[in-house]
Design a protein around this motif. Structure first.
Motif: not given
Length: 129
Positions: A115-120
């Motif tokens: 999910a954090s990678a999706v944010g990036l």
């Protein structure tokens, strides 16, 4: 965006202190004394403190990407709403990631990291697109 950058920097400060706080083997005094010397013989950390250190290392791996994207969003003023949305997703996921990593639940922490990678990715698309 500055708010989310500030939250990430606060998260780093918390994660730097976590290994000392979570070290349940009662070695904090020995660790602090050892920190004043050459650190040749460090006391062993608890498993949770070791996880905390690995979680911090993981945050530091993605931090340059986040900060670069956040600063570019500020400077370029491109699709600010989506850049902020991506920053929110990244920061919230990173905050949730800490207890997930400390608890040792492998699949959950990986999903949260995703999910954090999706944010990036959302931040990057907002800047590039």
């Amino acid at each position: 965006m500055v708010f989310w950058i500030t939250i990430v920097l606060a998260l780093i400060a918390v994660q730097i202190l976590l290994p000392l706080i979570l070290d349940s083997k009662g070695t904090m005094g020995a660790r602090l004394t050892n920190a004043m010397g050459p650190r040749d013989h460090c006391p062993e950390e608890s498993v949770v403190a070791q996880r905390s250190r690995r979680g911090l290392a993981n945050l530091l791996e993605t931090l340059p990407i986040f900060l670069t994207l956040a600063l570019l969003a500020i400077i370029l003023h491109k699709d600010v709403a989506n850049a902020i949305l991506g920053a929110q997703i990244y920061v919230i996921a990173r905050v949730i990631y800490v207890p997930a990593y400390l608890s040792g639940v492998p699949v959950v922490r990986t999903l949260i990291w995703g999910a954090s990678a999706v944010g990036l990715v959302i931040m990057a698309r907002a800047i590039l697109g």
